[in-house]
Design a protein around this motif. Sequence first.
Motif, PDB file in Angstrom:
ATOM      1  N   THR A 160       0.826  -1.217   0.000  1.00 33.25           N
ATOM      2  CA  THR A 160       0.000   0.000   0.000  1.00 33.25           C
ATOM      3  C   THR A 160       0.856   1.261   0.000  1.00 33.25           C
ATOM      4  O   THR A 160       0.369   2.338   0.345  1.00 33.25           O
ATOM      5  CB  THR A 160      -0.935   0.009   1.223  1.00 33.25           C
ATOM      6  OG1 THR A 160      -0.155  -0.031   2.426  1.00 33.25           O
ATOM      7  CG2 THR A 160      -1.886  -1.181   1.201  1.00 33.25           C
ATOM      8  N   TRP A 163      -0.552   4.364  -1.729  1.00 30.98           N
ATOM      9  CA  TRP A 163      -1.904   4.790  -1.372  1.00 30.98           C
ATOM     10  C   TRP A 163      -1.909   6.212  -0.817  1.00 30.98           C
ATOM     11  O   TRP A 163      -0.869   6.764  -0.419  1.00 30.98           O
ATOM     12  CB  TRP A 163      -2.485   3.836  -0.332  1.00 30.98           C
ATOM     13  CG  TRP A 163      -2.966   2.535  -0.908  1.00 30.98           C
ATOM     14  CD1 TRP A 163      -2.577   1.966  -2.083  1.00 30.98           C
ATOM     15  CD2 TRP A 163      -3.908   1.632  -0.323  1.00 30.98           C
ATOM     16  NE1 TRP A 163      -3.225   0.765  -2.278  1.00 30.98           N
ATOM     17  CE2 TRP A 163      -4.041   0.539  -1.212  1.00 30.98           C
ATOM     18  CE3 TRP A 163      -4.632   1.637   0.840  1.00 30.98           C
ATOM     19  CZ2 TRP A 163      -4.894  -0.533  -0.940  1.00 30.98           C
ATOM     20  CZ3 TRP A 163      -5.477   0.580   1.121  1.00 30.98           C
ATOM     21  CH2 TRP A 163      -5.602  -0.498   0.219  1.00 30.98           C
ATOM     22  N   TYR A 175      -6.211   4.690   1.622  1.00 27.53           N
ATOM     23  CA  TYR A 175      -7.081   4.269   0.529  1.00 27.53           C
ATOM     24  C   TYR A 175      -6.338   4.399  -0.799  1.00 27.53           C
ATOM     25  O   TYR A 175      -5.384   5.177  -0.932  1.00 27.53           O
ATOM     26  CB  TYR A 175      -8.371   5.101   0.512  1.00 27.53           C
ATOM     27  CG  TYR A 175      -8.156   6.593   0.350  1.00 27.53           C
ATOM     28  CD1 TYR A 175      -8.302   7.205  -0.893  1.00 27.53           C
ATOM     29  CD2 TYR A 175      -7.789   7.393   1.430  1.00 27.53           C
ATOM     30  CE1 TYR A 175      -8.103   8.569  -1.054  1.00 27.53           C
ATOM     31  CE2 TYR A 175      -7.591   8.749   1.290  1.00 27.53           C
ATOM     32  CZ  TYR A 175      -7.751   9.335   0.040  1.00 27.53           C
ATOM     33  OH  TYR A 175      -7.542  10.688  -0.110  1.00 27.53           O
ATOM     34  N   CYS A 209      -8.560   0.629   3.635  1.00 21.63           N
ATOM     35  CA  CYS A 209      -9.851   0.430   2.972  1.00 21.63           C
ATOM     36  C   CYS A 209      -9.687  -0.448   1.740  1.00 21.63           C
ATOM     37  O   CYS A 209      -9.003  -0.053   0.776  1.00 21.63           O
ATOM     38  CB  CYS A 209     -10.450   1.783   2.577  1.00 21.63           C
ATOM     39  SG  CYS A 209     -10.672   2.916   3.972  1.00 21.63           S
ATOM     40  N   THR A 210     -10.288  -1.635   1.753  1.00 25.64           N
ATOM     41  CA  THR A 210     -10.206  -2.546   0.609  1.00 25.64           C
ATOM     42  C   THR A 210     -11.608  -2.962   0.181  1.00 25.64           C
ATOM     43  O   THR A 210     -12.588  -2.734   0.889  1.00 25.64           O
ATOM     44  CB  THR A 210      -9.379  -3.808   0.933  1.00 25.64           C
ATOM     45  OG1 THR A 210     -10.126  -4.673   1.784  1.00 25.64           O
ATOM     46  CG2 THR A 210      -8.068  -3.433   1.603  1.00 25.64           C
ATOM     47  N   GLU A 211     -11.691  -3.589  -0.983  1.00 32.30           N
ATOM     48  CA  GLU A 211     -12.983  -3.898  -1.589  1.00 32.30           C
ATOM     49  C   GLU A 211     -13.676  -5.088  -0.950  1.00 32.30           C
ATOM     50  O   GLU A 211     -14.879  -5.066  -0.696  1.00 32.30           O
ATOM     51  CB  GLU A 211     -12.798  -4.150  -3.088  1.00 32.30           C
ATOM     52  CG  GLU A 211     -14.097  -4.417  -3.834  1.00 32.30           C
ATOM     53  CD  GLU A 211     -13.879  -4.610  -5.322  1.00 32.30           C
ATOM     54  OE1 GLU A 211     -14.872  -4.861  -6.024  1.00 32.30           O
ATOM     55  OE2 GLU A 211     -12.723  -4.511  -5.777  1.00 32.30           O
ATOM     56  N   ALA A 253     -13.674   0.006  -0.152  1.00 29.72           N
ATOM     57  CA  ALA A 253     -12.463   0.579  -0.736  1.00 29.72           C
ATOM     58  C   ALA A 253     -12.476   2.102  -0.684  1.00 29.72           C
ATOM     59  O   ALA A 253     -11.420   2.741  -0.640  1.00 29.72           O
ATOM     60  CB  ALA A 253     -12.298   0.104  -2.180  1.00 29.72           C
ATOM     61  N   THR A 254     -13.677   2.694  -0.675  1.00 28.46           N
ATOM     62  CA  THR A 254     -13.809   4.156  -0.608  1.00 28.46           C
ATOM     63  C   THR A 254     -14.403   4.612   0.720  1.00 28.46           C
ATOM     64  O   THR A 254     -14.787   5.765   0.866  1.00 28.46           O
ATOM     65  CB  THR A 254     -14.696   4.680  -1.757  1.00 28.46           C
ATOM     66  OG1 THR A 254     -16.017   4.136  -1.616  1.00 28.46           O
ATOM     67  CG2 THR A 254     -14.122   4.277  -3.101  1.00 28.46           C
TER      68      THR A 254
END
Length: 403
Positions: A160, A163, A175, A209-211, A253-254
């Motif tokens: 990350t 990010w 994120y 933050c991931t999906e 994710a968001t």
Amino acid sequence: MALFEFKTIIELMKLKLFALLILPTFFTFAQTTQIQVHPQIRMPQDSIISQQLVSALNGFLAAATQPNEKNSWVLESQRIETHILLDEFKDIEKSKTQEDDNFYKPYLQNVIALKETQYLIQLSYIGLKGDQSHLRASFELIAHPTDGSFKFSSPLLRNTRDWKTVKVSNNIFHYAETINEGNVETFGALAAQFDKKLKVDNTITEFYCTENLTALLKFMGVNYKLDYNGLQQSNFSSTLDNRKLIILGNDNATFGNLDEHDLWHDRLSLVISRRKVNKPVDEACAYLYGGSWGLSWEEIFNRFYKKVASNKKTDWAQIKEEPMNFGESRATHLMADYVVNALIVQQIEKDKGFAGVWEFLNCGPYENGNTNYYIALEQLTGISKKDYNKAIWKIIEKERRRM
């Protein structure tokens, strides 16, 4: 001196040196299967570095069975990021289906050189049964050279490193592309409310933050784990000193999904392990302060009143011992006893402030019969186990009139 005697002395010296080298390893790993290294794996060209790497990796895996804080093979600067990965190694060798506590063995699959003499380590736990192999999990680690050996970290920070970051008070969000700034602000305000109740000071919480669960696992260093086969969403967390790390894998994710219910649990865990508090009371607080599954406390209570409390023969003491789910499904469960406890928590907080709620939370973990629960309940409210059912009906009707 005869040539034979000279060679014998040399051989004995070699054996003593070898024994000195492996003695610490033997005592450390006597109870643990050492990692299997395939002869075709391209190890570092320097044989000493290769030996140091394998020895350190064995040390890390052996210590992974212990509490995370006792693993001295973890890179000091990335302890909390690595602890969240270490949790996935617990009981990794056990197989319930094979009834074997040491069925899965660690196999080194790949060693990739990175910059500054670091290495990306890929390893798997595989069990063999006859001519079949069974994969339990595949992991990635970063090996860092330290004083003639190696220490290890999760690849989370590396994965990350590009990010973006936003900070609200003591809460830091990481994120990939965009983030819901409105939810971040709402989170900050609500977290501050909970922290005030819980007297949380100077604690830093970091979110990644991931999906989904697959992405969550990949970023932290789990390429595959049989335990999560078919699962789509989850959140993982780790706490160390005044820091808490949370990886969101629930379509976030968001940070588009702000779960106020889980936020209560997260803030509570900053001051006490949730295993030490009474779960029904903990869940009651979460219902009351944050709702559940997108429903507000008012919506939860109204559903509870229609589906459960509409039956005037309901025995609340029995429901405490035999949980009742009145939610739409098992996945989106709503538990009747948690609602009852939320009503009690609401009354205690009104009469005694949050100090009374804190005492109720700490009446002891859930137990069959709820002896400690009933003792605390009577001390805080005057409601005895004998009068419990009658008293709960009165509290329910009082809340119904209030709404």
